[in-house]
Design an enzyme around this catalytic site. Sequence first.
Site, PDB file in Angstrom:
ATOM      1  CG  HIS A  96      -1.879   1.121   1.237  1.00  0.00           C
ATOM      2  ND1 HIS A  96      -1.552   2.368   1.712  1.00  0.00           N
ATOM      3  CD2 HIS A  96      -3.149   1.220   0.775  1.00  0.00           C
ATOM      4  CE1 HIS A  96      -2.592   3.171   1.538  1.00  0.00           C
ATOM      5  NE2 HIS A  96      -3.572   2.500   0.976  1.00  0.00           N
ATOM      6  CD  GLU A 168      -5.207   1.595  -3.170  1.00  0.00           C
ATOM      7  OE1 GLU A 168      -6.426   1.547  -2.984  1.00  0.00           O
ATOM      8  OE2 GLU A 168      -4.371   1.684  -2.258  1.00  0.00           O
TER       9      GLU A 168
HETATM   10  P1  PGA Z   1      -9.260   6.401   0.345  1.00  0.00           P
HETATM   11  O1  PGA Z   1      -8.190   5.245   0.638  1.00  0.00           O
HETATM   12  O2  PGA Z   1     -10.410   5.767  -0.393  1.00  0.00           O
HETATM   13  O3  PGA Z   1      -9.668   6.888   1.720  1.00  0.00           O
HETATM   14  O4  PGA Z   1      -8.584   7.436  -0.468  1.00  0.00           O
HETATM   15  C1  PGA Z   1      -7.873   4.330  -0.369  1.00  0.00           C
HETATM   16  C2  PGA Z   1      -6.715   3.484   0.030  1.00  0.00           C
HETATM   17  O5  PGA Z   1      -5.808   3.951   0.721  1.00  0.00           O
HETATM   18  O6  PGA Z   1      -6.680   2.308  -0.349  1.00  0.00           O
END
Ligand code: PGA
Length: 260
Positions: A96, A168
């Site tokens: 992540h 992401e």
């Molecule tokens: P968020 O987080 O939807 O609050 O932006 C997404 C993530 O960190 O996977």
Amino acid sequence: MKRLLIGTNLKMYKGIAETIAYLSELITLTSALKNDLELFVIPSYTSLDRSHQITCDSHIRLGAQNMYPALEGQFTGEISPRMLKEVGVSIIEIGHSERRHVLGENDQFLNKKVLTAVEQNFTALLCVGETAEQKSFGISDEILKIQLAIGLKDIKPEQLNQVWIAYEPVWAIGVGGVPADPDYVELRHQTIQNKIREMFGPIQIPVLYGGSVNPSNAEGLLSRRFVDGLFVGRAAWEAKKFTKLINQILPIWKGKNEHE
Ligand code: PGA
């Protein structure tokens, strides 16, 4: 009909009691949808054992936010695959952006985690994404290709069905994140699928989108080609809101799969 792959990472939020209350409510609220969903929740380590007790007979799969790539050893403060198996985890989130950019984990280290996770029969959920600076230099695709080339190195073809990818973009995540434009997301997902094909041949690995997913952008994102599911943060942390979001996007998902 392919089930909608959707889940949430609770990050460093919710203690045990809050997590259990959240999961109980989510199980109840989404039970009527269970045949349409592949739903997963990734709580804190301390909540995993109790979470397993209430999710084990449900349609919700449990994930861990991280894992050390060794079964045991002198790794103070780390958690092993064996320990995670003991508490019923089946998905390991790896890389992540907060692990990469706050805790300093690099692609080589993440590759060891991916390999260990699949060897230990978990689903490895590898997160990839460029920073705002990398995007501004126009090298987003190059960054994604490097993260995949290293992150998925030495995975055996028969293990690929244990791999999910989450795209992401770092600049889209969390408070202050800017939600990504669906056109932009579609192109990056295409890059990811192309890279996977280049590495492993014509196989399909699910690629989820994550980063400020919310009720106003979820339909637009999910309707795009190559977007195989959503990885939701803040917008999923109340069971009612998460269920509402799921109900909102399920028709989009079903429509999209009918046409594919
Ligand atoms: P968020 O987080 O939807 O609050 O932006 C997404 C993530 O960190 O996977």
